[in-house]
Design an enzyme around this catalytic site. Structure first.
Site, PDB file in Angstrom:
ATOM      1  N   LYS A  38       0.831  -1.223   0.000  1.00 53.86           N
ATOM      2  CA  LYS A  38       0.000   0.000   0.000  1.00 53.86           C
ATOM      3  C   LYS A  38       0.857   1.261   0.000  1.00 53.86           C
ATOM      4  O   LYS A  38       0.779   2.093   0.910  1.00 53.86           O
ATOM      5  CB  LYS A  38      -0.965   0.022   1.187  1.00 53.86           C
ATOM      6  CG  LYS A  38      -1.907  -1.164   1.248  1.00 53.86           C
ATOM      7  CD  LYS A  38      -2.962  -0.993   2.318  1.00 53.86           C
ATOM      8  CE  LYS A  38      -3.907  -2.154   2.424  1.00 53.86           C
ATOM      9  NZ  LYS A  38      -3.304  -3.395   2.965  1.00 53.86           N
TER      10      LYS A  38
ATOM     11  N   ASP B  60       3.200   7.432  -0.890  1.00 53.77           N
ATOM     12  CA  ASP B  60       3.999   8.648  -0.715  1.00 53.77           C
ATOM     13  C   ASP B  60       4.223   9.311  -2.082  1.00 53.77           C
ATOM     14  O   ASP B  60       3.636   8.889  -3.082  1.00 53.77           O
ATOM     15  CB  ASP B  60       5.329   8.268  -0.039  1.00 53.77           C
ATOM     16  CG  ASP B  60       5.829   9.377   0.870  1.00 53.77           C
ATOM     17  OD1 ASP B  60       5.793  10.551   0.436  1.00 53.77           O
ATOM     18  OD2 ASP B  60       6.261   9.067   1.994  1.00 53.77           O
TER      19      ASP B  60
HETATM   20  P1  5BU Z   1      -8.585 -11.275   6.660  1.00 51.49           P
HETATM   21  O1  5BU Z   1      -7.891 -12.048   7.719  1.00 51.49           O
HETATM   22  O2  5BU Z   1      -9.257 -12.183   5.584  1.00 51.49           O
HETATM   23  O3  5BU Z   1      -9.545 -10.245   7.216  1.00 51.49           O
HETATM   24  O4  5BU Z   1      -7.396 -10.500   5.893  1.00 51.49           O
HETATM   25  C1  5BU Z   1      -7.596  -9.565   4.869  1.00 51.49           C
HETATM   26  C2  5BU Z   1      -6.275  -9.125   4.292  1.00 51.49           C
HETATM   27  O5  5BU Z   1      -6.515  -8.186   3.241  1.00 51.49           O
HETATM   28  C3  5BU Z   1      -5.335  -8.428   5.263  1.00 51.49           C
HETATM   29  O6  5BU Z   1      -4.023  -8.751   4.897  1.00 51.49           O
HETATM   30  C4  5BU Z   1      -5.576  -6.958   5.035  1.00 51.49           C
HETATM   31  O7  5BU Z   1      -4.427  -6.194   5.290  1.00 51.49           O
HETATM   32  C5  5BU Z   1      -5.897  -6.939   3.556  1.00 51.49           C
HETATM   33  N1  5BU Z   1      -6.834  -5.844   3.155  1.00 51.49           N
HETATM   34  C6  5BU Z   1      -8.100  -5.743   3.660  1.00 51.49           C
HETATM   35  O8  5BU Z   1      -8.526  -6.544   4.485  1.00 51.49           O
HETATM   36  N2  5BU Z   1      -8.906  -4.730   3.256  1.00 51.49           N
HETATM   37  C7  5BU Z   1      -8.523  -3.800   2.353  1.00 51.49           C
HETATM   38  O9  5BU Z   1      -9.310  -2.924   1.984  1.00 51.49           O
HETATM   39  C8  5BU Z   1      -7.206  -3.922   1.830  1.00 51.49           C
HETATM   40  C9  5BU Z   1      -6.396  -4.959   2.242  1.00 51.49           C
HETATM   41 BR1  5BU Z   1      -6.628  -2.686   0.591  1.00 51.49          BR
END
Ligand code: 5BU
Length: 480
Positions: free
Chosen positions: A315, A318
């Protein structure tokens, strides 16, 4: 063709309130049309609203006996409410706001699986709005056999819906409408002929060889909706993006594992177990306590063994010059091992310029974060639109989006959705979850990103397979 006088009067009233207009109108599709309908105005005429609801109720008697009714948002929603109250039949509300209310139930009201529901619509052109509502109701276990509409534009909607297993009953057809208006001197012969020619020239035909999906008794024929991943690969301007589209279809997987563990050994173990089920493994390098070059090499070996890509969820956000260093230098040297990275668009196009300056020549690709899964995210509306525009400008490097919805129609891009679990819900820190079928079928994204639901499972392989199947089958359903 003869209409009773009540219906004639109704048509004249719709004309008087300018719910029906004639002239030269540019439709949403860009097509120039001689007739235009905007029945939203009915809410300002309660007596007419009741009349419309009554005639719709009369035609709904042709339908198989139903337990509830559901209006297609928004115009038909108040109409369905009046039908419901006047006739004492329960109503269901279909939500439209999938964007900001991702985890809320999309169908409100009480119902039982298997209940028959009647769909109510104001105007049908191609039938796609009715069908979207039908599909959503079906996802929630309801059965839809019939729909009623006030005005059928005779552009193929009835036939297409029939092909999808839905009988459409209409109160008025376009031909009846213009016939009555000509008879009463509201439009002249020329306009009458123009409208009928427009209808004939602008039909949405059913494909000659419709695909057959489903099984057993429930088999229905559906119109082909969308390009396959392989077909879309050809639109993608980035070589890695094209490879990903192909890989997804070859491996029959649109599942991304989010390997958010903090020890490299645990990550490698997990990835070796579920690697055969996923098309991408997503990492957060900065949460790994013992990150080394050796770890990276082992991860790359696994990527070769199981045929998946590596996506570092960094992500970047900058200025261009800084992200260039963050990508290329530092402890993690992300560019050396991550096929894909992602960036926020908040700092403007410079972030992409900085990343692609070093990434393009190494054959890498980038995703832009158009929406987030977390509650209260500011990435919505104009921000999301501007992000889409940015991606279009830099489509040699940007292959798609992290988004909760299909944020634009462009099929060269991939739409990847985090916040996916087998059941909708949320965690205690703002994460919001949808199911694979809501993400892929309803919100029309392409890939699901799953973390905790897989790596915390007792049997990650089986759970990953469950997600793979759910997501890939939803994709197959969408393209059939
Ligand atoms: P989860 O354990 O299935 O909730 O993980 C979701 C992953 O996706 C986690 O690594 C977050 O940092 C990533 N993520 C997210 O959940 N939502 C977003 O909007 C973004 C990334 Br961009």
């Amino acid at each position: 063709m003869e209409l009773d006088t009540n219906l004639e009067q109704l048509i004249l009233k719709l004309y008087d309130i300018e719910g029906v207009k004639f002239g030269d109108f540019k439709l949403k599709s860009g097509i120039q049309s001689p007739a235009y309908f905007d029945l939203r105005v009915i809410v300002s005429y309660p007596a007419l609203m009741r009349e419309v609801s009554q005639v719709l109720w009369q035609v709904s008697m042709k339908a198989e006996k139903f337990a509830s009714i559901c209006g297609v948002p928004y115009t038909a929603l108040p109409i369905a409410s009046v039908m419901s109250v006047d006739n004492d039949v329960p109503m269901l509300i279909r939500r439209r706001e999938a964007k900001d209310y991702g985890t809320k139930k999309m169908i409100e009201g009480k119902y039982n699986a298997g209940d028959l529901c009647l769909v109510v619509e104001d105007v049908v052109t191609s039938g796609s709005s009715v069908f979207e509502t039908v599909q959503l109701l079906q996802e929630y276990g309801l059965v839809v056999k019939d729909a009623v509409v006030l005005l059928e534009r005779q552009q193929g909607g009835t036939e297409r819906l029939r092909n999808d297993g839905v009988n459409l009953h209409s109160v008025i057809t376009m031909t009846q409408l213009v016939t009555v208006l000509k008879k009463h001197g509201k439009i002249d012969e020329t306009m009458y002929n123009r409208v009928l020619k427009f209808v004939a020239d602008n039909r949405f035909d059913i494909p000659s060889q419709p695909a057959v999906v489903g099984n057993g008794d429930t088999t229905v024929k559906k119109a082909k909706a969308e390009m396959t991943f392989k077909e879309r690969a050809e639109l993608c301007k980035n070589e890695l993006g094209r490879r990903l589209f192909g890989l997804m279809e070859d491996k029959q997987s649109n599942l991304i594992l989010s390997a958010d563990l903090t020890k490299s050994e645990d990550i490698l173990k997990l990835v070796d177990i579920v690697g055969s089920k996923v098309c991408i493994v997503k990492t957060h390098a900065d949460i790994i306590e013992d990150f080394t070059v050796d770890f990276v090499h082992k991860l790359q070996d696994l990527a070769k063994k199981h045929n998946f890509l590596i996506f570092e969820d960094r992500k970047f956000a900058d200025i261009g010059n800084t992200v260039k260093y963050q990508y290329n230098n530092g402890l993690h040297k992300i560019i050396e091992w991550a096929d894909i990275v992602n960036a926020h668009s908040v700092s403007g196009p410079g972030v992409i310029q900085g990343l692609q300056k070093v990434g393009l020549e190494k054959g890498r690709a980038c995703l832009l974060i158009a929406e987030m899964s977390s509650k209260g995210s500011l990435a919505k509306g104009e921000y999301t639109k501007a992000t889409v525009d940015m991606a279009k400008t830099y489509s040699e490097f940007v292959i798609g989006f992290i988004s909760q919805n299909r944020v634009c129609d462009d099929q060269q891009f991939l739409y990847m959705t985090p916040g996916v679990r087998l059941e909708e819900g949320k965690d205690s820190l703002g994460q919001q979850y949808v199911t694979p079928s809501v993400a892929i079928l309803q919100n029309k994204t392409d890939l699901i990103i799953v973390g905790r639901n897989i790596y915390n499972a007792e049997d990650p392989l089986n759970v990953a397979e469950e997600f793979r199947q759910a997501a890939y089958n939803a994709y197959l359903k969408r393209i059939s």
